[in-house]
Design a protein around this motif. Structure first.
Motif, mmCIF file in Angstrom:
data_model
loop_
_atom_site.group_PDB
_atom_site.id
_atom_site.type_symbol
_atom_site.label_atom_id
_atom_site.label_comp_id
_atom_site.label_asym_id
_atom_site.label_seq_id
_atom_site.Cartn_x
_atom_site.Cartn_y
_atom_site.Cartn_z
ATOM 1 N N ARG A 189 3.758 -5.904 -8.774
ATOM 2 C CA ARG A 189 4.978 -6.231 -8.047
ATOM 3 C C ARG A 189 6.184 -5.530 -8.669
ATOM 4 N N VAL A 190 6.192 -5.481 -9.996
ATOM 5 C CA VAL A 190 7.291 -4.800 -10.673
ATOM 6 C C VAL A 190 7.331 -3.335 -10.228
ATOM 7 N N ALA A 191 6.127 -2.726 -10.154
ATOM 8 C CA ALA A 191 6.063 -1.326 -9.703
ATOM 9 C C ALA A 191 6.646 -1.198 -8.304
ATOM 10 N N LEU A 192 6.318 -2.157 -7.473
ATOM 11 C CA LEU A 192 6.789 -2.114 -6.090
ATOM 12 C C LEU A 192 8.297 -2.307 -6.001
ATOM 13 N N VAL A 193 8.821 -3.174 -6.853
ATOM 14 C CA VAL A 193 10.277 -3.394 -6.890
ATOM 15 C C VAL A 193 10.969 -2.076 -7.240
ATOM 16 N N VAL A 194 10.396 -1.351 -8.234
ATOM 17 C CA VAL A 194 10.986 -0.081 -8.671
ATOM 18 C C VAL A 194 10.890 0.960 -7.552
ATOM 19 N N ILE A 195 9.675 1.050 -6.943
ATOM 20 C CA ILE A 195 9.497 2.015 -5.854
ATOM 21 C C ILE A 195 10.476 1.697 -4.722
ATOM 22 N N GLY A 196 10.578 0.410 -4.424
ATOM 23 C CA GLY A 196 11.488 -0.021 -3.360
ATOM 24 C C GLY A 196 12.910 0.423 -3.648
ATOM 25 N N ALA A 197 13.324 0.228 -4.900
ATOM 26 C CA ALA A 197 14.684 0.601 -5.274
ATOM 27 C C ALA A 197 14.881 2.115 -5.177
ATOM 28 N N LEU A 198 13.849 2.860 -5.592
ATOM 29 C CA LEU A 198 13.948 4.331 -5.533
ATOM 30 C C LEU A 198 14.079 4.808 -4.096
ATOM 31 N N GLY A 200 15.515 3.246 -1.897
ATOM 32 C CA GLY A 200 16.757 2.715 -1.331
ATOM 33 C C GLY A 200 16.592 1.371 -0.653
ATOM 34 N N GLY A 201 15.439 0.725 -0.836
ATOM 35 C CA GLY A 201 15.232 -0.584 -0.210
ATOM 36 C C GLY A 201 15.337 -1.702 -1.224
ATOM 37 N N TYR A 202 14.997 -2.901 -0.805
ATOM 38 C CA TYR A 202 15.064 -4.041 -1.711
ATOM 39 C C TYR A 202 13.772 -4.824 -1.596
ATOM 40 N N VAL A 203 13.047 -4.928 -2.678
ATOM 41 C CA VAL A 203 11.821 -5.730 -2.715
ATOM 42 C C VAL A 203 12.063 -6.869 -3.695
ATOM 43 N N PRO A 204 12.012 -8.108 -3.246
ATOM 44 C CA PRO A 204 12.275 -9.201 -4.184
ATOM 45 C C PRO A 204 11.156 -9.372 -5.204
#
Lengths: 254, 396
Positions: A189-198, A200-204
């Motif tokens: 999930r942490v990886a996904l949060v980072v990918i999401g941020a990269l 330009g999105g937001y993953v809680p």
């Protein structure tokens, strides 16, 4: 009876378009709506006037806290974690006991009755009822679009006269109900949060969500209610659990 | 049958997502749970049990639990004869729900719905379903399913991101569909495994193995007659009832050579459930699935136990459906019920209402009087008295 008015913060939420049936979903949405205004949020309601305090020590019965800690999988599923939950439980109990002690109130511990007994049945029904009432408060008081016309400018929720049963059984003046959920992002999930941020999105990631209410055991009325939503904090840690409990008891009337 | 409550997991799922990856672990890949075993605190299984314990705690005080000690002892005794070693680990709750189902939770909480107890014809059929549920517990199907879903969903979310990043977003949806299909296939595989275990346990306890397939025959018939039949098999979590019936009949054939597998305990089963059947039938008729209910009634009438009450419910079904010809069918059924004896007092009341509607004032009045005579303490006595006064007034 004196008319009740509501002490309400100025936070306003967008109207929720969700069906009232989807209670769980609404509650999640309310949580996210609260979050949209900051990292940690609480908003409390209480009935008007000073609470009646008996001379000397006030006795507050802590109902069995409904606590569950979970891991957020990469896909956003919640995997409940028994070990973390057992770690958090004593931290929360200690924090609540200390905090009430500082307010000249004594925490009375709930004694689990044998499963087949009438006392168990009566207490469990009250816990279930409180869950339903608490969720109704969240849906109708916190989600702007779902306000009940009859309760628009007042706060008058109650567990009914049967709550007096607890006053008789425990000699307590108030009962404190606590509901806490906390979740922590897995590595995926942490990886996904980072990918999401990269992207330009937001993953809680993880989320702390809880509510607490204080019930007057003479009337059964909910005299104070608070909702906590936070993206930070860790109930597995004593100090952080104490901070969460302080936020949970924000504007606690005793 | 027996939608297993690995579904207890579903509320935990925030995002319904999944992938084209094969589910992790074939059914049976885990070691069977040992008698008295509890998962270690740090395991994912313990987390699952913790959530299920919360559900069980709420269920214990539910108004839908049938608490009759004798009925509970009867069902428990069957479970313990099927699996002596695990008897202590299983907690059985009879829940008043008018659908054919039983459910096993990973922690050993078992639900038996009254709709199953009404539909089973004998103890052997019930024993087969209970054995099936025990199979889910032994094989730890819930945690297997959770791990499978978790793995698939995790893989899918990355597939979807890659697909979206490559500008091929539709591939993400294709993957999602494949993933859902594979989760359901996995679930069906577990059901087959539980069927096999249920069958073996019932045969080992000496029950007539042929009864396992027979319970499906009735269920297939009911589903075909139902007002809202089952959906498409691809998204079903269970193998088709037809397939299961065939499998079980084949297994029964293999066992048929063995001596001693003849027990159905039909009399014991009927004795244990007789006192509850009127209440359970009342729940069924209120579902207003008239087509399905008719099949249930036909099977019970054929079995021949307590037909007076059954004809009453036959009448109620017609009265509630209210299509052309239903009212005269209902009247005929109420008359059959009264003739057979053992029908509930409401038979007179329902008959009175239809007679009144048909303008047969004399018959209506007599029926209402019979109702009050049969049920002097009736809660609606004042209402019926007022009907009688109105009828008397109309007759003048």
């Amino acid at each position: 009876m004196a008319p009740r008015t509501m002490n309400r913060d100025k936070i306003r939420f967008r109207a929720s378009k969700l069906s009232a049936r989807r209670r769980g979903l609404i509650i999640a949405v309310v949580g996210l709506a609260l979050l949209a205004t900051g990292c940690t949020q609480t908003e409390s309601f209480h009935s008007a006037g000073d609470l009646a305090r008996p001379v000397g020590m006030t006795h507050v019965l802590l109902m069995p806290p409904d606590i569950s800690l979970a891991e957020v999988t990469a896909a956003g599923l919640l995997e409940p974690n028994a070990e973390w939950t057992e770690m958090a439980r004593p931290h929360i109990l200690n924090a609540l006991r200390e905090m009430l002690g500082e307010r000249n109130a004594e925490l009375v511990t709930y004694q689990e009755a044998p499963p087949d007994s009438e006392a168990f049945h009566a207490a469990t029904q009250l816990v279930k009822l409180h869950n339903a009432v608490g969720q109704s408060i969240i849906i109708h008081k916190y989600a702007g679009g779902n306000a009940l016309p009859t309760k628009e400018d007042k706060f008058d929720w109650s567990l009914g006269s049967r709550a007096a049963r607890l006053r008789d059984d425990y000699g307590a003046d108030y009962a404190l109900f606590v509901y806490l959920r906390d979740s922590y992002a897995s590595a995926g999930r942490v990886a996904l949060v980072v990918i999401g941020a990269l992207l330009g999105g937001y993953v809680p990631g993880g989320l702390q969500f809880g509510f607490a209410s204080l019930v007057d055991l003479h009337t059964g009325d909910v005299v104070w209610f608070n909702l906590l939503v936070s993206e930070t904090g860790d109930l597995r840690d004593a100090e952080s659990a104490r901070e969460a409990c302080e936020r949970l008891l924000d504007e606690f009337p005793l | 049958m027996t939608r297993r409550w690995g579904r207890a997991l579903l509320p935990l799922i925030l995002l319904a997502a999944a992938s084209c990856v094969t589910p992790g672990g074939e059914p049976g890949a885990l070691t069977d749970i040992a008698p008295g075993e509890r998962p270690t605190l740090e395991s994912d299984e313990a987390g699952l049990w913790m959530e299920v314990d919360r559900i069980e705690n709420n269920l214990k005080t539910s108004g839908h639990i049938v608490r009759d000690p004798e009925l509970n002892a009867y069902v428990r005794d069957i479970v313990c004869r099927l699996t002596t070693d695990y008897c202590e680990d299983l907690r059985i709750y009879i829940v008043q729900v008018p659908h054919f189902n039983a459910a096993m939770y990973p922690s050993g909480m078992m639900q038996v719905w009254t709709g199953l107890l009404l539909r089973a014809e004998n103890e052997a059929q019930l024993a087969y379903v209970l054995g099936h549920e025990i199979g889910h517990y032994l094989r730890r199907h819930s945690i297997q399913q959770w791990r499978g879903v978790r793995g698939i969903a995790d893989a899918l979310v990355f597939v979807q991101i890659v697909a979206a990043a490559a500008g091929q977003g539709y591939l993400g949806y294709v993957a999602q569909l494949a993933a859902l299909g594979s989760i359901f296939a996995f679930s069906r595989e577990q059901e087959r495994e539980a069927d096999q275990i249920g069958f073996e346990l019932m045969a080992r306890a000496g029950y007539d193995a042929g009864e396992a397939g027979r319970i499906w025959e009735a269920l297939i018939e009911e589903r075909e007659a139902a007002d809202d039949p089952e959906r498409f098999i691809f998204f079903s979590t269970h193998p088709s009832s037809e397939e299961r019936m065939e499998t079980l009949d084949r297994l029964a054939g293999e066992y048929s050579g063995q001596a001693g597998l003849t027990k159905t305990n039909q009399d014991a089963f009927i004795d244990a459930t007789r006192a509850f059947r009127t209440a359970w039938l009342r729940d069924e008729v209120r579902k207003r699935d008239h087509g399905g209910f008719q099949v249930v009634l036909d099977n019970l009438i054929e079995a021949g136990e307590g037909v007076g009450a059954l004809h009453f419910f036959q009448g109620e079904m017609h009265r509630l459906r209210g299509d052309d010809g239903d009212e005269s069918e209902a009247v005929a059924a109420y008359r059959r019920a009264l003739e057979a004896g053992g029908a509930p007092a409401e038979t007179h009341r329902s008959l009175g209402l239809l007679m009144w509607k048909a303008g047969e004032l004399g018959e209506a009045g007599r029926a209402f009087e019979d109702y009050l005579a049969a049920a002097p303490e009736a809660e609606d006595r004042a209402m019926i008295d007022s009907y009688l006064r109105q009828i008397e007034g109309d007759q003048r």
